[in-house]
Write a protein that holds these residues in place. Structure first.
Motif, PDB file in Angstrom:
ATOM      1  N   MET A 187     -12.320  -3.895 -19.612  1.00  0.00           N
ATOM      2  CA  MET A 187     -11.401  -4.438 -19.114  1.00  0.00           C
ATOM      3  C   MET A 187     -11.380  -4.124 -17.992  1.00  0.00           C
ATOM      4  SD  MET A 187      -7.130  -4.457 -18.857  1.00  0.00           S
ATOM      5  CE  MET A 187      -6.857  -3.014 -18.943  1.00  0.00           C
ATOM      6  N   ASN A 188     -11.967  -4.805 -16.700  1.00  0.00           N
ATOM      7  CA  ASN A 188     -12.121  -4.608 -15.422  1.00  0.00           C
ATOM      8  C   ASN A 188     -11.036  -4.440 -14.532  1.00  0.00           C
ATOM      9  OD1 ASN A 188     -13.522  -4.532 -12.994  1.00  0.00           O
ATOM     10  ND2 ASN A 188     -14.333  -6.819 -13.414  1.00  0.00           N
ATOM     11  N   THR A 189     -10.584  -3.814 -14.241  1.00  0.00           N
ATOM     12  CA  THR A 189      -9.041  -3.746 -12.926  1.00  0.00           C
ATOM     13  C   THR A 189      -9.910  -3.061 -11.474  1.00  0.00           C
ATOM     14  OG1 THR A 189      -8.783  -0.825 -13.153  1.00  0.00           O
ATOM     15  CG2 THR A 189      -8.287  -2.427 -14.332  1.00  0.00           C
ATOM     16  N   ARG A 190      -8.805  -3.769 -11.032  1.00  0.00           N
ATOM     17  CA  ARG A 190      -8.399  -3.715  -9.684  1.00  0.00           C
ATOM     18  C   ARG A 190      -7.449  -2.617  -8.757  1.00  0.00           C
ATOM     19  NH1 ARG A 190      -9.874  -7.568  -4.215  1.00  0.00           N
ATOM     20  NH2 ARG A 190      -9.931  -6.142  -3.096  1.00  0.00           N
ATOM     21  N   ILE A 191      -7.636  -1.534  -8.073  1.00  0.00           N
ATOM     22  CA  ILE A 191      -6.360  -1.136  -7.778  1.00  0.00           C
ATOM     23  C   ILE A 191      -5.967  -1.885  -6.183  1.00  0.00           C
ATOM     24  CG2 ILE A 191      -5.868   0.591  -6.014  1.00  0.00           C
ATOM     25  CD1 ILE A 191      -6.661   2.573  -8.505  1.00  0.00           C
ATOM     26  N   VAL A 192      -4.991  -2.697  -5.920  1.00  0.00           N
ATOM     27  CA  VAL A 192      -4.609  -3.079  -4.652  1.00  0.00           C
ATOM     28  C   VAL A 192      -3.703  -2.640  -4.378  1.00  0.00           C
ATOM     29  CG1 VAL A 192      -2.821  -5.142  -3.864  1.00  0.00           C
ATOM     30  CG2 VAL A 192      -4.303  -5.721  -5.723  1.00  0.00           C
ATOM     31  N   ARG A 193      -4.171  -2.129  -2.787  1.00  0.00           N
ATOM     32  CA  ARG A 193      -3.776  -0.483  -1.790  1.00  0.00           C
ATOM     33  C   ARG A 193      -3.176  -1.666  -1.079  1.00  0.00           C
ATOM     34  NH1 ARG A 193      -5.679   3.879  -3.660  1.00  0.00           N
ATOM     35  NH2 ARG A 193      -7.267   4.016  -4.654  1.00  0.00           N
ATOM     36  N   MET A 194      -1.686  -0.664  -0.214  1.00  0.00           N
ATOM     37  CA  MET A 194      -1.706  -1.127   0.979  1.00  0.00           C
ATOM     38  C   MET A 194      -2.893  -1.600   2.185  1.00  0.00           C
ATOM     39  SD  MET A 194       1.180  -1.813   2.284  1.00  0.00           S
ATOM     40  CE  MET A 194       1.940  -1.961   4.204  1.00  0.00           C
ATOM     41  N   PRO A 195      -2.439  -2.592   2.652  1.00  0.00           N
ATOM     42  CA  PRO A 195      -3.340  -3.568   3.795  1.00  0.00           C
ATOM     43  C   PRO A 195      -3.171  -2.190   5.281  1.00  0.00           C
ATOM     44  CG  PRO A 195      -1.632  -4.794   3.234  1.00  0.00           C
ATOM     45  CD  PRO A 195      -1.233  -3.860   2.906  1.00  0.00           C
ATOM     46  N   LYS A 196      -4.776  -2.311   5.978  1.00  0.00           N
ATOM     47  CA  LYS A 196      -3.992  -2.191   7.258  1.00  0.00           C
ATOM     48  C   LYS A 196      -2.431  -2.987   8.310  1.00  0.00           C
ATOM     49  CE  LYS A 196      -7.014  -1.551  11.358  1.00  0.00           C
ATOM     50  NZ  LYS A 196      -5.967  -0.689  12.408  1.00  0.00           N
ATOM     51  N   TYR A 197      -2.288  -1.953   8.719  1.00  0.00           N
ATOM     52  CA  TYR A 197      -0.924  -2.660   9.810  1.00  0.00           C
ATOM     53  C   TYR A 197      -1.754  -3.377  11.171  1.00  0.00           C
ATOM     54  CZ  TYR A 197       1.889   1.181   7.416  1.00  0.00           C
ATOM     55  OH  TYR A 197       2.701   2.035   6.517  1.00  0.00           O
ATOM     56  N   PRO A 198      -1.306  -4.273  10.998  1.00  0.00           N
ATOM     57  CA  PRO A 198      -1.068  -4.541  12.486  1.00  0.00           C
ATOM     58  C   PRO A 198      -1.842  -4.857  13.799  1.00  0.00           C
ATOM     59  CG  PRO A 198       0.391  -6.623  11.471  1.00  0.00           C
ATOM     60  CD  PRO A 198       0.353  -4.610  10.589  1.00  0.00           C
ATOM     61  N   GLU A 199      -2.583  -4.435  14.480  1.00  0.00           N
ATOM     62  CA  GLU A 199      -3.248  -3.898  14.974  1.00  0.00           C
ATOM     63  C   GLU A 199      -2.340  -3.881  16.390  1.00  0.00           C
ATOM     64  OE1 GLU A 199      -6.938  -3.889  17.082  1.00  0.00           O
ATOM     65  OE2 GLU A 199      -7.294  -4.735  15.102  1.00  0.00           O
TER      66      GLU A 199
ATOM     67  N   VAL B 175      -1.060  -4.249 -14.355  1.00  0.00           N
ATOM     68  CA  VAL B 175      -1.408  -3.511 -15.603  1.00  0.00           C
ATOM     69  C   VAL B 175      -0.468  -2.518 -15.429  1.00  0.00           C
ATOM     70  CG1 VAL B 175      -2.817  -1.639 -16.448  1.00  0.00           C
ATOM     71  CG2 VAL B 175      -3.538  -4.070 -15.977  1.00  0.00           C
ATOM     72  N   GLU B 176      -0.108  -2.159 -13.944  1.00  0.00           N
ATOM     73  CA  GLU B 176       0.378  -0.595 -13.566  1.00  0.00           C
ATOM     74  C   GLU B 176       1.064  -1.013 -12.210  1.00  0.00           C
ATOM     75  OE1 GLU B 176       0.051   3.630 -13.549  1.00  0.00           O
ATOM     76  OE2 GLU B 176      -1.562   2.874 -14.124  1.00  0.00           O
ATOM     77  N   VAL B 177       2.492  -0.745 -11.838  1.00  0.00           N
ATOM     78  CA  VAL B 177       2.751  -0.578 -10.925  1.00  0.00           C
ATOM     79  C   VAL B 177       3.180   1.032  -9.904  1.00  0.00           C
ATOM     80  CG1 VAL B 177       5.115  -0.818  -9.591  1.00  0.00           C
ATOM     81  CG2 VAL B 177       4.352  -2.726 -10.998  1.00  0.00           C
TER      82      VAL B 177
ATOM     83  N   ALA C 140      -2.629   2.973   0.469  1.00  0.00           N
ATOM     84  CA  ALA C 140      -1.888   3.367  -0.586  1.00  0.00           C
ATOM     85  C   ALA C 140      -2.272   2.602  -1.788  1.00  0.00           C
ATOM     86  CB  ALA C 140       0.053   3.267  -0.124  1.00  0.00           C
ATOM     87  N   PRO C 141      -2.202   2.375  -3.245  1.00  0.00           N
ATOM     88  CA  PRO C 141      -1.942   1.967  -4.362  1.00  0.00           C
ATOM     89  C   PRO C 141      -0.300   1.812  -4.439  1.00  0.00           C
ATOM     90  CG  PRO C 141      -2.406   4.400  -5.079  1.00  0.00           C
ATOM     91  CD  PRO C 141      -2.185   4.855  -3.700  1.00  0.00           C
ATOM     92  N   LEU C 142      -0.796   0.598  -4.855  1.00  0.00           N
ATOM     93  CA  LEU C 142       0.377  -0.647  -4.707  1.00  0.00           C
ATOM     94  C   LEU C 142       0.749  -0.670  -6.223  1.00  0.00           C
ATOM     95  CD1 LEU C 142       0.206  -3.069  -1.349  1.00  0.00           C
ATOM     96  CD2 LEU C 142       1.936  -0.516  -2.083  1.00  0.00           C
ATOM     97  N   VAL C 143      -0.350  -1.260  -6.887  1.00  0.00           N
ATOM     98  CA  VAL C 143      -0.513  -1.845  -8.090  1.00  0.00           C
ATOM     99  C   VAL C 143      -1.762  -1.891  -8.429  1.00  0.00           C
ATOM    100  CG1 VAL C 143       1.832  -3.488  -7.773  1.00  0.00           C
ATOM    101  CG2 VAL C 143      -0.853  -4.199  -7.791  1.00  0.00           C
ATOM    102  N   THR C 144      -2.205  -2.093 -10.041  1.00  0.00           N
ATOM    103  CA  THR C 144      -3.404  -2.108 -10.488  1.00  0.00           C
ATOM    104  C   THR C 144      -3.321  -3.313 -11.278  1.00  0.00           C
ATOM    105  OG1 THR C 144      -3.356   0.301 -10.424  1.00  0.00           O
ATOM    106  CG2 THR C 144      -5.060  -1.150 -12.050  1.00  0.00           C
ATOM    107  N   LEU C 145      -4.542  -3.652 -11.373  1.00  0.00           N
ATOM    108  CA  LEU C 145      -3.909  -5.050 -11.649  1.00  0.00           C
ATOM    109  C   LEU C 145      -5.720  -5.235 -12.913  1.00  0.00           C
ATOM    110  CD1 LEU C 145      -3.993  -8.411  -8.958  1.00  0.00           C
ATOM    111  CD2 LEU C 145      -2.536  -7.350 -10.312  1.00  0.00           C
ATOM    112  N   ALA C 146      -5.310  -5.625 -14.107  1.00  0.00           N
ATOM    113  CA  ALA C 146      -6.278  -6.427 -14.888  1.00  0.00           C
ATOM    114  C   ALA C 146      -6.863  -7.679 -14.713  1.00  0.00           C
ATOM    115  CB  ALA C 146      -6.130  -6.375 -16.175  1.00  0.00           C
ATOM    116  N   ILE C 147      -8.783  -7.483 -14.182  1.00  0.00           N
ATOM    117  CA  ILE C 147      -9.443  -9.202 -13.590  1.00  0.00           C
ATOM    118  C   ILE C 147     -10.032 -10.075 -14.547  1.00  0.00           C
ATOM    119  CG2 ILE C 147     -11.329  -9.761 -11.977  1.00  0.00           C
ATOM    120  CD1 ILE C 147      -8.503  -8.202 -10.545  1.00  0.00           C
ATOM    121  N   ASP C 148      -9.700 -11.162 -15.191  1.00  0.00           N
ATOM    122  CA  ASP C 148     -10.050 -11.804 -16.128  1.00  0.00           C
ATOM    123  C   ASP C 148     -11.670 -12.587 -15.616  1.00  0.00           C
ATOM    124  OD1 ASP C 148      -7.703 -11.472 -16.946  1.00  0.00           O
ATOM    125  OD2 ASP C 148      -7.015 -14.253 -15.774  1.00  0.00           O
TER     126      ASP C 148
END
Length: 88
Positions: free
Chosen positions: A1-13, A66-68, A80-88
């Protein structure tokens, strides 16, 4: 399973130059996803409270949750890590 951790994006400048929107604590107001949820690109995963405005944070890719890693009330920094996604 290919996963990706979605992280908190950069705050606006503008938060550094003005700071008005980010005054006060920045925290998760509401989680919009749970493990097992299927997301499409740009679906919102959480609502961030910034003190003056509420911002929806979208996912940059499609996948199944997959995980919050955070809960409502958590304070989150850039990257900061937000969620882990299983990528199709």
């Amino acid at each position: 399973m290919n996963t990706r951790i979605v992280r908190m994006p950069k705050y606006p400048e503008c938060w550094q130059s003005c700071g008005s929107c980010a005054s006060g604590d920045v925290f998760i107001l509401e989680m919009l996803v749970a493990p097992g949820d299927r997301l499409e690109r740009d679906d919102n995963i959480l609502t961030l409270e910034t003190g003056k405005v509420a911002l929806d944070i979208p996912t940059p890719c499609a996948g199944r949750v997959v995980e919050v890693h955070v809960i409502a009330g958590d304070r989150v920094d850039e990257g900061a890590p937000l969620v882990t996604l299983a990528i199709d």
